[in-house]
Design a protein around this motif. Sequence first.
Motif, PDB file in Angstrom:
ATOM      1  N   UNK A  95      46.093  67.281  42.745  1.00 16.12           N
ATOM      2  CA  UNK A  95      46.448  65.853  42.780  1.00 16.12           C
ATOM      3  C   UNK A  95      45.248  64.988  42.409  1.00 16.12           C
TER       4      UNK A  95
ATOM      5  N   UNK B 274      44.671  65.292  38.646  1.00 18.91           N
ATOM      6  CA  UNK B 274      45.702  64.645  37.826  1.00 18.91           C
ATOM      7  C   UNK B 274      45.629  63.123  37.904  1.00 18.91           C
ATOM      8  N   UNK B 275      45.578  62.597  39.126  1.00 18.29           N
ATOM      9  CA  UNK B 275      45.575  61.130  39.286  1.00 18.29           C
ATOM     10  C   UNK B 275      44.286  60.545  38.712  1.00 18.29           C
TER      11      UNK B 275
ATOM     12  N   UNK C 120      42.323  61.934  36.458  1.00 15.59           N
ATOM     13  CA  UNK C 120      42.354  62.132  35.010  1.00 15.59           C
ATOM     14  C   UNK C 120      43.194  61.071  34.331  1.00 15.59           C
ATOM     15  N   UNK C 121      44.347  60.788  34.907  1.00 20.42           N
ATOM     16  CA  UNK C 121      45.218  59.778  34.307  1.00 20.42           C
ATOM     17  C   UNK C 121      44.567  58.394  34.354  1.00 20.42           C
TER      18      UNK C 121
ATOM     19  N   UNK D 190      41.314  57.690  34.518  1.00 16.78           N
ATOM     20  CA  UNK D 190      40.168  57.633  33.601  1.00 16.78           C
ATOM     21  C   UNK D 190      40.630  57.537  32.143  1.00 16.78           C
ATOM     22  N   UNK D 191      41.702  58.260  31.811  1.00 15.82           N
ATOM     23  CA  UNK D 191      42.247  58.140  30.453  1.00 15.82           C
ATOM     24  C   UNK D 191      42.690  56.697  30.198  1.00 15.82           C
TER      25      UNK D 191
ATOM     26  N   UNK E 107      41.450  54.024  31.557  1.00 15.25           N
ATOM     27  CA  UNK E 107      40.241  53.207  31.356  1.00 15.25           C
ATOM     28  C   UNK E 107      39.673  53.420  29.958  1.00 15.25           C
TER      29      UNK E 107
ATOM     30  N   UNK F 169      41.230  54.278  27.347  1.00  8.59           N
ATOM     31  CA  UNK F 169      42.116  53.665  26.344  1.00  8.59           C
ATOM     32  C   UNK F 169      42.070  52.133  26.431  1.00  8.59           C
TER      33      UNK F 169
ATOM     34  N   UNK G  55      49.374  52.124  26.006  1.00 12.20           N
ATOM     35  CA  UNK G  55      49.422  53.392  26.750  1.00 12.20           C
ATOM     36  C   UNK G  55      48.419  53.367  27.897  1.00 12.20           C
TER      37      UNK G  55
ATOM     38  N   UNK H 257      49.083  54.140  31.724  1.00  9.78           N
ATOM     39  CA  UNK H 257      48.367  55.225  32.405  1.00  9.78           C
ATOM     40  C   UNK H 257      47.770  54.724  33.728  1.00  9.78           C
TER      41      UNK H 257
ATOM     42  N   UNK I  60      50.645  54.179  36.191  1.00 13.88           N
ATOM     43  CA  UNK I  60      51.287  55.443  36.583  1.00 13.88           C
ATOM     44  C   UNK I  60      50.378  56.275  37.493  1.00 13.88           C
TER      45      UNK I  60
ATOM     46  N   UNK J  80      51.801  57.820  40.846  1.00 11.58           N
ATOM     47  CA  UNK J  80      51.703  59.249  41.183  1.00 11.58           C
ATOM     48  C   UNK J  80      50.988  59.424  42.520  1.00 11.58           C
TER      49      UNK J  80
ATOM     50  N   UNK K  43      53.411  59.127  45.282  1.00 10.69           N
ATOM     51  CA  UNK K  43      54.127  60.397  45.514  1.00 10.69           C
ATOM     52  C   UNK K  43      53.270  61.337  46.358  1.00 10.69           C
TER      53      UNK K  43
ATOM     54  N   UNK L   4      38.911  56.191  23.942  1.00 12.42           N
ATOM     55  CA  UNK L   4      39.854  57.203  23.467  1.00 12.42           C
ATOM     56  C   UNK L   4      40.773  56.541  22.450  1.00 12.42           C
TER      57      UNK L   4
ATOM     58  N   UNK M 280      49.864  65.255  33.001  1.00 10.53           N
ATOM     59  CA  UNK M 280      49.432  64.737  34.307  1.00 10.53           C
ATOM     60  C   UNK M 280      50.626  64.524  35.237  1.00 10.53           C
TER      61      UNK M 280
ATOM     62  N   UNK N 110      51.684  66.570  38.995  1.00 10.05           N
ATOM     63  CA  UNK N 110      51.927  65.896  40.271  1.00 10.05           C
ATOM     64  C   UNK N 110      53.366  66.149  40.746  1.00 10.05           C
TER      65      UNK N 110
END
Lengths: 140, 61
Positions: A46, A49-50, A52-53, A55-56, A58, A60, A112, A116, A119, A123, A126, B4, B18, B22
């Motif tokens: 978790x 994933x969270x 990573x999402x 940071x992606x 940021x 972008x 996007x 991200x 989301x 997440x 959840x 990116x 991702x 989850x």
Amino acid sequence: MVKEKELQQKPPLPPIGQWVPAVALGWLIPGGGHFLLKRTGRGALLLASVTGMFLCGLMMQGAMFHPQQGDMLTTLINTGGWIGDLCSGVLYLLSVCFGYNQPDTAGHVHDYGTKFLVTAGLLNILAMVDAFEIAAGRKD
Amino acid sequence: MPKMNLSHFEAAILFAIFTSVVMGVVTKRTDRDRLHYGFYTFGCFVVALFGLGWLMYFGHG
């Protein structure tokens, strides 16, 4: 009659002290609630994933939402988006503290990125619900 | 902060990865079911991605 049945089927809410630390830590650090409850592997997934999402998002250069008053749709989108951003916990707090303030610009990558960022927070909600269920003994 | 610059497809696949992780972790009760559900969710994302992509291609004319 129906309400009585519903009340019988619903398990009682466990004591607050049993689940609040896990949920609060889960909000602050994604996967933190699972680490606290000794679910290290799931907590690490978790967290990865969270984070990573987020940071992606940021990288972008996605925009952060801020609560705005206006017509109903504007209020709903901006307040909902801000709550989504806020649910990333320490990731959101750090990015705001370090002055991240990307304006909402045109382009699919920025768009996007904004999604991200929101989301990642959703997440994390959840993950917090899962931590609550584990702490309350409703789930292994 | 490095930047990116992804295509629609790359960004959507990254999003699917991702989210699937989850969803897999929080929904099921055994590790085997979690793994299956994670792959299932990822597959659904990819199918929807290609399906909507072709729909927009044909809809655009």
